[in-house]
Write an enzyme that holds these catalytic residues in place. Structure first.
Site, PDB file in Angstrom:
ATOM      1  N   HIS A 122       0.853  -1.184   0.000  1.00 51.52           N
ATOM      2  CA  HIS A 122       0.000   0.000   0.000  1.00 51.52           C
ATOM      3  C   HIS A 122       0.890   1.236   0.000  1.00 51.52           C
ATOM      4  O   HIS A 122       1.626   1.504   0.949  1.00 51.52           O
ATOM      5  CB  HIS A 122      -0.895   0.012   1.238  1.00 51.52           C
ATOM      6  CG  HIS A 122      -1.725   1.255   1.359  1.00 51.52           C
ATOM      7  ND1 HIS A 122      -2.663   1.621   0.419  1.00 51.52           N
ATOM      8  CD2 HIS A 122      -1.743   2.228   2.309  1.00 51.52           C
ATOM      9  CE1 HIS A 122      -3.239   2.746   0.785  1.00 51.52           C
ATOM     10  NE2 HIS A 122      -2.697   3.148   1.926  1.00 51.52           N
ATOM     11  N   ARG A 167      17.320  14.029  12.975  1.00 47.00           N
ATOM     12  CA  ARG A 167      17.718  15.422  12.773  1.00 47.00           C
ATOM     13  C   ARG A 167      19.041  15.548  12.020  1.00 47.00           C
ATOM     14  O   ARG A 167      19.352  16.618  11.492  1.00 47.00           O
ATOM     15  CB  ARG A 167      17.848  16.119  14.130  1.00 47.00           C
ATOM     16  CG  ARG A 167      16.563  16.161  14.948  1.00 47.00           C
ATOM     17  CD  ARG A 167      15.539  17.106  14.372  1.00 47.00           C
ATOM     18  NE  ARG A 167      16.006  18.468  14.353  1.00 47.00           N
ATOM     19  CZ  ARG A 167      15.882  19.325  15.366  1.00 47.00           C
ATOM     20  NH1 ARG A 167      15.289  18.936  16.483  1.00 47.00           N
ATOM     21  NH2 ARG A 167      16.315  20.559  15.261  1.00 47.00           N
ATOM     22  N   ASP A 204      -1.668   3.923  -4.872  1.00 50.90           N
ATOM     23  CA  ASP A 204      -2.497   3.114  -3.975  1.00 50.90           C
ATOM     24  C   ASP A 204      -1.930   1.711  -3.772  1.00 50.90           C
ATOM     25  O   ASP A 204      -1.676   1.303  -2.647  1.00 50.90           O
ATOM     26  CB  ASP A 204      -3.940   3.039  -4.469  1.00 50.90           C
ATOM     27  CG  ASP A 204      -4.844   2.410  -3.418  1.00 50.90           C
ATOM     28  OD1 ASP A 204      -4.801   2.853  -2.257  1.00 50.90           O
ATOM     29  OD2 ASP A 204      -5.578   1.462  -3.766  1.00 50.90           O
ATOM     30  N   GLU A 242      -5.690   8.624  -7.604  1.00 51.41           N
ATOM     31  CA  GLU A 242      -6.911   8.983  -6.899  1.00 51.41           C
ATOM     32  C   GLU A 242      -6.661  10.160  -5.963  1.00 51.41           C
ATOM     33  O   GLU A 242      -5.775  10.093  -5.107  1.00 51.41           O
ATOM     34  CB  GLU A 242      -7.450   7.797  -6.079  1.00 51.41           C
ATOM     35  CG  GLU A 242      -8.725   8.142  -5.321  1.00 51.41           C
ATOM     36  CD  GLU A 242      -9.087   7.115  -4.268  1.00 51.41           C
ATOM     37  OE1 GLU A 242     -10.061   7.353  -3.535  1.00 51.41           O
ATOM     38  OE2 GLU A 242      -8.376   6.095  -4.165  1.00 51.41           O
ATOM     39  N   GLY A 260       2.562   5.278   4.096  1.00 57.04           N
ATOM     40  CA  GLY A 260       1.936   6.028   5.185  1.00 57.04           C
ATOM     41  C   GLY A 260       0.496   5.617   5.361  1.00 57.04           C
ATOM     42  O   GLY A 260      -0.086   4.897   4.535  1.00 57.04           O
ATOM     43  N   ASP A 261      -0.100   6.077   6.448  1.00 57.71           N
ATOM     44  CA  ASP A 261      -1.501   5.756   6.720  1.00 57.71           C
ATOM     45  C   ASP A 261      -2.414   6.349   5.654  1.00 57.71           C
ATOM     46  O   ASP A 261      -2.066   7.342   4.990  1.00 57.71           O
ATOM     47  CB  ASP A 261      -1.906   6.273   8.100  1.00 57.71           C
ATOM     48  CG  ASP A 261      -1.166   5.563   9.222  1.00 57.71           C
ATOM     49  OD1 ASP A 261      -0.710   4.424   8.995  1.00 57.71           O
ATOM     50  OD2 ASP A 261      -1.027   6.154  10.310  1.00 57.71           O
ATOM     51  N   SER A 262      -3.569   5.769   5.508  1.00 54.80           N
ATOM     52  CA  SER A 262      -4.558   6.271   4.550  1.00 54.80           C
ATOM     53  C   SER A 262      -4.951   7.697   4.910  1.00 54.80           C
ATOM     54  O   SER A 262      -5.243   8.003   6.068  1.00 54.80           O
ATOM     55  CB  SER A 262      -5.787   5.366   4.557  1.00 54.80           C
ATOM     56  OG  SER A 262      -6.739   5.816   3.632  1.00 54.80           O
ATOM     57  N   GLY A 263      -4.942   8.592   3.918  1.00 52.62           N
ATOM     58  CA  GLY A 263      -5.324   9.977   4.126  1.00 52.62           C
ATOM     59  C   GLY A 263      -4.204  10.886   4.561  1.00 52.62           C
ATOM     60  O   GLY A 263      -4.424  12.082   4.795  1.00 52.62           O
ATOM     61  N   VAL A 264      -2.966  10.373   4.638  1.00 50.94           N
ATOM     62  CA  VAL A 264      -1.853  11.199   5.100  1.00 50.94           C
ATOM     63  C   VAL A 264      -1.366  12.159   4.015  1.00 50.94           C
ATOM     64  O   VAL A 264      -0.675  13.138   4.301  1.00 50.94           O
ATOM     65  CB  VAL A 264      -0.702  10.303   5.599  1.00 50.94           C
ATOM     66  CG1 VAL A 264       0.077   9.705   4.424  1.00 50.94           C
ATOM     67  CG2 VAL A 264       0.242  11.063   6.531  1.00 50.94           C
ATOM     68  N   LYS A 276      -0.358  10.904   0.504  1.00 49.74           N
ATOM     69  CA  LYS A 276       0.556  10.257  -0.441  1.00 49.74           C
ATOM     70  C   LYS A 276       0.221  10.614  -1.886  1.00 49.74           C
ATOM     71  O   LYS A 276       1.099  11.006  -2.665  1.00 49.74           O
ATOM     72  CB  LYS A 276       0.517   8.737  -0.246  1.00 49.74           C
ATOM     73  CG  LYS A 276       0.913   8.264   1.145  1.00 49.74           C
ATOM     74  CD  LYS A 276       0.945   6.755   1.237  1.00 49.74           C
ATOM     75  CE  LYS A 276      -0.409   6.127   1.025  1.00 49.74           C
ATOM     76  NZ  LYS A 276      -1.366   6.498   2.085  1.00 49.74           N
ATOM     77  N   SER A 277      -1.051  10.467  -2.253  1.00 52.59           N
ATOM     78  CA  SER A 277      -1.439  10.726  -3.646  1.00 52.59           C
ATOM     79  C   SER A 277      -1.313  12.203  -3.992  1.00 52.59           C
ATOM     80  O   SER A 277      -0.901  12.565  -5.106  1.00 52.59           O
ATOM     81  CB  SER A 277      -2.877  10.252  -3.879  1.00 52.59           C
ATOM     82  OG  SER A 277      -2.994   8.861  -3.676  1.00 52.59           O
TER      83      SER A 277
END
Length: 344
Positions: A140, A245, A179, A204, A155-159, A161-162
């Site tokens: 994913h 850092r 996706d 998407e 990364g988590d869904s909605g972070v 990426k797209s």
């Protein structure tokens, strides 16, 4: 992972000519990337004959076959033409023996040819079959080509990426997959990534929907596959989390037998992730070429410590000398006063 590849696909990709059996190309398939060079088989040795492999005949095999009688060669060719044999390939534009054509026609086996040398034909077919038949793992994430480096964004869904991939495409980089990314091992050191057929060239964006990147931005904005060189994980910013850092906190992720470096970038309002990923790609390339900014910082820090340490030593030495001079002056003053007291 594809279970098999049809001979028709192989002919198209490897640019092979069809000498005979063109009507059998679709019904014949190969399920292994290994290619057989049937040298011993021509002498009649069939104790171990890999009949499921493509049989490749070069100058050596064809030259030897010319020294056999018609009956001997026909007998050998019939033994080589097994029901599971995918195809015969003749290299260097050599003509296939008539006995081979007769035996292959009887078992509905195609005979293919190429003008390339045996080594080149072997390499081309092996590379194609290894790619098509390799075991695949679905990840994913989003795979983009940034400055020639394949970067897998996770990364988590909605972070974001797209959205980050869309910004990178607008900045001139190329999309491979959105996706879902299918990764497979090409060799001992190379991990390749590509898009599933149903998602190829598609992106998407929440609130907009699915867009076709190739249609909107042109063919230069997409690639079919690329090597996965770096993984960038997008994580929501947290005050309690510790982030790298100095640039020396890179982790490694293993896919099959290949390890890929991974770095984590915190996502926070106001951060331009596309520019950060571009900088990460350029920095990764610089490190692979031998330049490491972290080492430069460490070297500068060590030099500063040495300079300051030497400065402290010099100041202490100067203070000791001054103290010694004061003590000597005081001692001389006391001696002079003692002499004056004795005169009195």
């Amino acid at each position: 992972m594809a279970d098999s590849v049809t001979i028709a696909e192989l002919v198209k990709t490897a640019r092979l000519d069809v000498y005979s059996g063109e009507e059998y190309l679709e019904e014949r398939s190969v399920s292994t990337s290994d290619i057989s060079r049937p040298g011993l088989e021509l002498t009649g040795f069939f104790n171990y004959y890999p009949a499921k492999r493509i049989q490749l005949l070069g100058i050596t095999e064809i030259s030897y076959s010319k020294g056999l009688s018609h009956e001997e060669l026909l007998k050998v060719m019939k033994q080589m033409c097994q029901p599971e044999t995918p195809a015969f390939v003749i290299s260097t534009q050599l003509d296939p023996p008539e006995e081979l054509i007769e035996a292959a026609e009887e078992k509905r086996i195609p005979i293919l040819g190429s003008k390339l040398t045996t080594s080149r034909v072997l390499s081309n077919m092996t590379n194609y079959l290894e790619d098509k038949l390799a075991e695949r793992q679905s990840i994913h994430g989003v795979l983009v080509d940034v400055y020639g480096l394949g970067i897998l964004i996770t990364g988590d869904s909605g972070v974001g990426k797209s959205e980050t991939a869309l910004e990178l495409v607008k900045r001139g980089h190329r999309l491979i997959a959105d996706d879902r990314v299918e990764v497979y091992q090409q060799d001992e050191q190379t991990l390749m990534g590509e898009a599933p057929a149903i998602l190829k060239h598609l992106l998407e964006i929440r609130g907009i929907g699915i867009i076709d990147v190739m249609t909107l931005f042109g063919t230069g904005a997409v690639r079919s596959r690329t090597r996965v060189s770096l993984i960038i994980h997008l994580a929501n910013f947290s005050k309690d989390a510790k982030y790298d850092r100095l640039g020396n906190g890179t982790q490694d992720v293993k896919f099959f037998d290949v390890t890929v470096p991974k770095m984590t970038i915190p996502v926070k309002t106001g951060r331009n992730l596309a520019i950060i990923i571009e900088a990460a790609a350029m920095n990764f390339r610089a490190q692979s070429m031998g330049y490491d900014a972290t080492e430069t910082f460490d070297r500068n820090l060590n030099n500063l410590i040495k300079v300051n340490s030497q400065k402290d030593i010099d100041e202490k030495k100067q203070a000791d000398e001054t103290k010694k001079e004061n003590q000597e002056a005081l001692s001389e003053s006391d001696n002079s006063k003692g002499k004056d007291d004795s005169k009195d």
